[in-house]
Every structure is written in structure tokens, then in C-alpha cells.
Design a protein around this motif. Structure first.
Motif, PDB file in Angstrom:
ATOM      1  N   GLN A 127      29.508  49.179  57.767  1.00 30.38           N
ATOM      2  CA  GLN A 127      29.297  47.741  57.695  1.00 30.38           C
ATOM      3  C   GLN A 127      28.956  47.304  56.273  1.00 30.38           C
ATOM      4  OE1 GLN A 127      26.406  46.452  60.565  1.00 30.38           O
ATOM      5  NE2 GLN A 127      27.510  47.332  62.308  1.00 30.38           N
ATOM      6  N   ARG A 128      28.153  48.104  55.598  1.00 29.62           N
ATOM      7  CA  ARG A 128      27.804  47.764  54.205  1.00 29.62           C
ATOM      8  C   ARG A 128      29.051  47.746  53.325  1.00 29.62           C
ATOM      9  NH1 ARG A 128      23.543  51.478  55.523  1.00 29.62           N
ATOM     10  NH2 ARG A 128      21.572  50.347  55.856  1.00 29.62           N
TER      11      ARG A 128
ATOM     12  N   ILE B 255      17.158  39.249  70.153  1.00 26.98           N
ATOM     13  CA  ILE B 255      17.797  38.817  68.903  1.00 26.98           C
ATOM     14  C   ILE B 255      17.458  39.792  67.776  1.00 26.98           C
ATOM     15  CG2 ILE B 255      17.856  37.007  67.133  1.00 26.98           C
ATOM     16  CD1 ILE B 255      17.349  34.976  69.374  1.00 26.98           C
ATOM     17  N   GLY B 256      16.207  40.200  67.721  1.00 28.68           N
ATOM     18  CA  GLY B 256      15.795  41.164  66.697  1.00 28.68           C
ATOM     19  C   GLY B 256      16.541  42.475  66.826  1.00 28.68           C
ATOM     20  N   GLU B 257      16.714  42.929  68.065  1.00 27.91           N
ATOM     21  CA  GLU B 257      17.444  44.187  68.289  1.00 27.91           C
ATOM     22  C   GLU B 257      18.911  44.043  67.889  1.00 27.91           C
ATOM     23  OE1 GLU B 257      16.849  45.064  72.366  1.00 27.91           O
ATOM     24  OE2 GLU B 257      14.713  45.587  72.131  1.00 27.91           O
ATOM     25  N   ARG B 258      19.511  42.894  68.185  1.00 28.12           N
ATOM     26  CA  ARG B 258      20.911  42.662  67.809  1.00 28.12           C
ATOM     27  C   ARG B 258      21.063  42.679  66.294  1.00 28.12           C
ATOM     28  NH1 ARG B 258      25.302  42.856  69.226  1.00 28.12           N
ATOM     29  NH2 ARG B 258      26.206  40.775  69.308  1.00 28.12           N
ATOM     30  N   ARG B 259      20.131  42.068  65.604  1.00 24.07           N
ATOM     31  CA  ARG B 259      20.223  41.998  64.145  1.00 24.07           C
ATOM     32  C   ARG B 259      20.074  43.386  63.512  1.00 24.07           C
ATOM     33  NH1 ARG B 259      16.254  38.195  61.503  1.00 24.07           N
ATOM     34  NH2 ARG B 259      17.688  38.448  59.725  1.00 24.07           N
ATOM     35  N   GLU B 260      19.282  44.235  64.140  1.00 18.79           N
ATOM     36  CA  GLU B 260      19.100  45.583  63.598  1.00 18.79           C
ATOM     37  C   GLU B 260      20.363  46.425  63.710  1.00 18.79           C
ATOM     38  OE1 GLU B 260      15.780  47.299  65.522  1.00 18.79           O
ATOM     39  OE2 GLU B 260      14.286  46.015  64.522  1.00 18.79           O
TER      40      GLU B 260
ATOM     41  N   LEU C 141      28.000  39.702  59.320  1.00 15.83           N
ATOM     42  CA  LEU C 141      28.857  40.498  60.197  1.00 15.83           C
ATOM     43  C   LEU C 141      28.553  40.222  61.663  1.00 15.83           C
ATOM     44  CD1 LEU C 141      28.724  43.858  58.200  1.00 15.83           C
ATOM     45  CD2 LEU C 141      30.370  41.970  58.005  1.00 15.83           C
ATOM     46  N   LEU C 142      27.284  40.003  61.978  1.00 16.84           N
ATOM     47  CA  LEU C 142      26.911  39.609  63.337  1.00 16.84           C
ATOM     48  C   LEU C 142      27.481  38.228  63.651  1.00 16.84           C
ATOM     49  CD1 LEU C 142      25.380  39.787  65.999  1.00 16.84           C
ATOM     50  CD2 LEU C 142      23.283  39.143  64.768  1.00 16.84           C
ATOM     51  N   ALA C 143      27.417  37.331  62.663  1.00 16.10           N
ATOM     52  CA  ALA C 143      27.962  35.983  62.858  1.00 16.10           C
ATOM     53  C   ALA C 143      29.461  36.034  63.130  1.00 16.10           C
ATOM     54  CB  ALA C 143      27.663  35.122  61.634  1.00 16.10           C
ATOM     55  N   LEU C 144      30.171  36.915  62.452  1.00 19.32           N
ATOM     56  CA  LEU C 144      31.608  37.062  62.690  1.00 19.32           C
ATOM     57  C   LEU C 144      31.883  37.560  64.105  1.00 19.32           C
ATOM     58  CD1 LEU C 144      32.810  38.580  59.290  1.00 19.32           C
ATOM     59  CD2 LEU C 144      33.751  36.518  60.376  1.00 19.32           C
TER      60      LEU C 144
END
Length: 415
Positions: free
Chosen positions: A180-181, A298-303, A310-313
Motif C-alpha cells: 500500500q505504501r 473505524i479505527g480498526e479499518r484505518r489500521e 487508499l481506504l477512501a478509494l
């Protein structure tokens, strides 16, 4: 003003001034710093008597054996320096003004820092020897030269190619976050390349391309506004209406490559979304909360993601477009990284409007004012006014050719 400041050598202030004006950690970088340092050095040499005509001995009294200090500066000194610059026949009018502004800016800083009691360089009598103002506004006249345009586009193209190649050739054993990076780095480089190419070759105003926080109608172009097949882009023009702008060939490939890499979930996504982490973090948390997800989830998803973009995509959480100020920040960063030499009284980077003006120069020279006016979405009268120096140069060439023919005929008649 403290007495100690009076006896401070002029060049003792230079490094502090340049650090304040420089870029990066410690103020060590930036084109403005480099150009200002050069002019301050020339000024210091002149004050010491090392520049000027044979009769010039500097600003230190003849009976004093020391280097110039702030005690020696006054209105007359800056007047003499303005006269010195204006008397250099190798300098153009605008160049004289530019060089003097560097010294004037330093003078103003010295007032604020307590070295001088007054801004002598800005007094009318000090500036009187400078060439008359030609009516053009500093900052509105920057135009990217062909060399600058090629240098910047070549740099962003190389950066994007390297980042995309690094992402597409990753080893299989890499962790998802590492992949992802690499994708994020490739997206950012590809976005920067596409933005630079659009600004460099379309002559679209930056306010027509990106978001203006003060005008809700200017929300930035979306993918639905682009037709890469037809080579066109719908933009909200300065004249307060939508219109089609041309996308010339050099722009198509960077946009197509960038779109493939981004793979936007809908056509309503901005072409140039912000990559600001704070903005994206707020967007993700707010949008997911509105969808009913709890803060812990939400915190778990962001991690699970290296970056919120990339999450927004993946979740189609549409971010805002970058702003016009954001574009300026990007161009400042890229101009610095590409080490492009820029001499301009206001901008030490390739400003967005300079891309438009540079393209205008190309079009006027190649196809004339009528075609350039259509491409620039301006009246022909305005284009003629803004690029009048081109017509003046061409008329000069015509006059030279006419004189050559006439003089040649005269010489032949006397033979």
C-alpha cells in the motif's frame, strides 16, 4: 537603534536574512535564497568600492580604514546603488528593478531587526534613478520558459515512472501495508506529474482546474469532466460559464496512466484529490460514522491501510480536490526538488499562472494572436496587450530586414 547595530558590518546580517528567506530545515535552500545571496554579495562588493567606475571608492569615509557597516547606510547610498544598477547597459529595465528589489527587501528586514532606523531603499529619492515602471505588476508576469517547462516536466515524469515501476514490480512476499505504501507513493507521483503537465500545456487557469474554497462552483475538475479520447476537458471559466478546454497530446498519456493507477470508484471523483492526511483522516472518520460504523470499528479499518486515501478509494469516500493554494505548494516543492533556476521578484518557484503565460508565449509566436486568444479563452485585444513584447520584437526584425534591403539597394546603386 542600539549603538552596537550601527557598527555591525553589513555582511554580518546576510546569513540571518537568508535563513529567514530560505526553504527547508535551517533555511538553507530555495531559489530566492540563492538569488538574494548573489545580489547581496554584489551589493557588499559595491559598498566596499570593488564595483562601479574607477572613481567609486565605496561608502566608507576616506579617513576610515574598515569595512562598510550600518552606520554608513543612508538614503543617498541606496540612490547611488540604484544609479549604479541603472547605468549597467547590459541589464534590461525589468532586471534592474528585480536586482534592486532584492536589496530593498533586505533593507526592510534590517529595519525590523533593528539594524536600521528607516527603510531607506524604499524612499522616493533613493528609487528615483531606477528605470520608470512599465506598468506591469510584479508577480503577474512570470512565464515559464521552454527550458523551465522541459526541466519540470522531465523531472516529474522521471519521478512518476520510477514510483510506478517500483510499485508494479514489488516482490510477492511483501506485506500488504508495504504494498500500500508503494501504491500511495506511485499515486502521489502520478498525480503531481499529471498536474504539472496540465498546467504546463493546457493554459487553463489554476482556478478553473482546482477547488476554490471561496467559490462553491469551483470544486475542481472531476473525471467525468475529462474526455481523453476527444482531448477535451470541461472547466468552469472565468466568464462564469462551463466551456471545453483542449487537452493537447503531451497531457493525455500522463492523465491516462494516472487514471489507470488510481482506478477511481466513480467518475465523480476529483482528478486531483487532496493528499493532506489531516483532511483525509477527518473525511474517513466522518463518512464511515455516517454509514453507521462505530468509532472502534473505524479505527480498526484505518489500521488496515497505510494511508487514509487508499481506504477512501476502496470505500468510495470522495475527498475534496486540492485547492489553488495547494497547487502552489506542490509547485514550490517540485521546483525546489528539480533545482530549477528561477529569477523573479515575487516567486522563487514556477507558479501556476506562469505555465499559462508560458504557453501563451508559445502560441502567439507559432500561430499569432487570434489562435492564441481562442486557446487562452481571452479576447484578442487582451492577448495583444499582454504579449505586446512579441509583436515589438517581430516588428524590429521586419525593420532590420527592410533596412538591409534598402541599404543593399543604395550600395548597389552607387557601385
Amino acid at each position: 537603534m542600539p549603538d552596537r547595530a550601527l557598527f555591525t558590518p553589513l555582511d554580518d546580517s546576510f546569513e540571518r536574512y537568508l535563513q529567514d528567506k530560505g526553504k527547508g530545515r535551517g533555511g538553507d535552500g530555495g531559489n530566492y535564497r540563492r538569488n538574494a545571496a548573489r545580489e547581496l554579495e554584489r551589493f557588499a562588493e559595491w559598498t566596499a568600492g570593488d564595483r562601479g567606475d574607477d572613481d567609486w571608492t565605496g561608502i566608507v569615509p576616506d579617513d576610515a580604514d574598515r569595512e562598510p557597516t550600518f552606520e554608513d547606510l543612508n538614503e543617498r547610498v541606496f540612490r547611488e546603488y540604484a544609479r549604479h544598477l541603472a547605468g549597467d547597459r547590459g541589464l534590461k529595465q525589468n532586471t534592474v528593478q528585480t536586482y534592486y528589489r532584492y536589496i530593498s527587501a533586505w533593507c526592510g528586514w534590517c529595519v525590523n531587526e533593528g539594524y536600521l532606523e528607516a527603510h531607506y531603499a524604499q524612499r522616493a529619492s533613493a528609487m528615483a534613478p531606477l528605470p520608470a515602471d512599465d506598468g506591469r505588476k510584479p508577480g503577474d508576469q512570470q512565464a515559464w520558459t521552454s527550458e523551465q517547462r522541459h526541466a519540470l516536466t522531465r523531472y516529474v515524469d522521471e519521478q512518476a515512472r520510477d514510483a510506478v515501476e517500483a510499485y508494479t514490480t514489488l516482490p510477492e512476499e511483501l506485506t500488504p501495508l508495504d504494498k500500500q505504501r508503494a501504491r500511495y507513493a506511485a499515486l502521489k507521483a502520478a498525480r503531481d506529474r499529471a498536474l504539472v503537465f496540465v498546467l504546463a500545456y493546457t493554459a487553463v487557469r489554476v482556478g478553473e482546474l482546482l477547488r476554490d474554497p471561496n467559490d462553491p462552483r469551483r470544486r475542481g475538475v472531476r473525471w467525468e469532466d475529462l474526455s481523453l479520447e476527444d482531448g477535451s476537458m470541461d472547466v468552469y471559466r472565468k466568464k462564469q460559464q462551463w466551456d471545453a478546454a483542449s487537452l493537447p497530446d503531451p497531457v493525455i498519456s500522463p492523465l491516462r496512466s494516472y487514471r489507470k493507477l488510481m482506478d477511481p470508484p466513480t467518475e465523480r471523483w476529483p482528478v486531483f484529490p487532496t493528499f493532506d492526511q489531516r483532511t483525509l483522516a477527518g473525511l474517513v472518520q466522518e463518512e464511515l460514522a455516517e454509514r453507521g460504523e462505530r468509532p472502534e470499528a473505524i479505527g480498526e479499518r484505518r489500521e488496515e491501510y497505510a494511508r487514509d486515501l487508499l481506504l477512501a478509494l476502496d470505500e468510495d469516500l470522495r475527498p475534496p480536490s486540492i485547492t489553488t493554494d495547494g497547487a502552489r505548494s506542490i509547485l514550490q516543492r517540485l521546483s525546489e526538488a528539480a533545482e530549477i533556476n528561477i529569477e523573479h521578484p515575487k516567486h522563487d518557484y514556477l507558479a501556476p499562472h506562469g505555465g499559462r503565460r508560458g504557453m501563451g508565449e508559445v502560441l502567439v509566436r507559432a500561430f499569432g494572436y487570434t489562435v492564441a486568444a481562442r486557446y487562452l479563452d481571452n479576447s484578442e485585444e487582451m492577448v495583444r496587450e499582454r504579449y505586446s513584447h512579441i509583436e515589438a520584437g517581430e516588428l524590429g526584425d521586419v525593420a532590420t530586414e527592410a533596412l538591409s534591403e534598402v541599404d543593399g539597394s543604395v550600395h548597389e546603386s552607387h557601385e
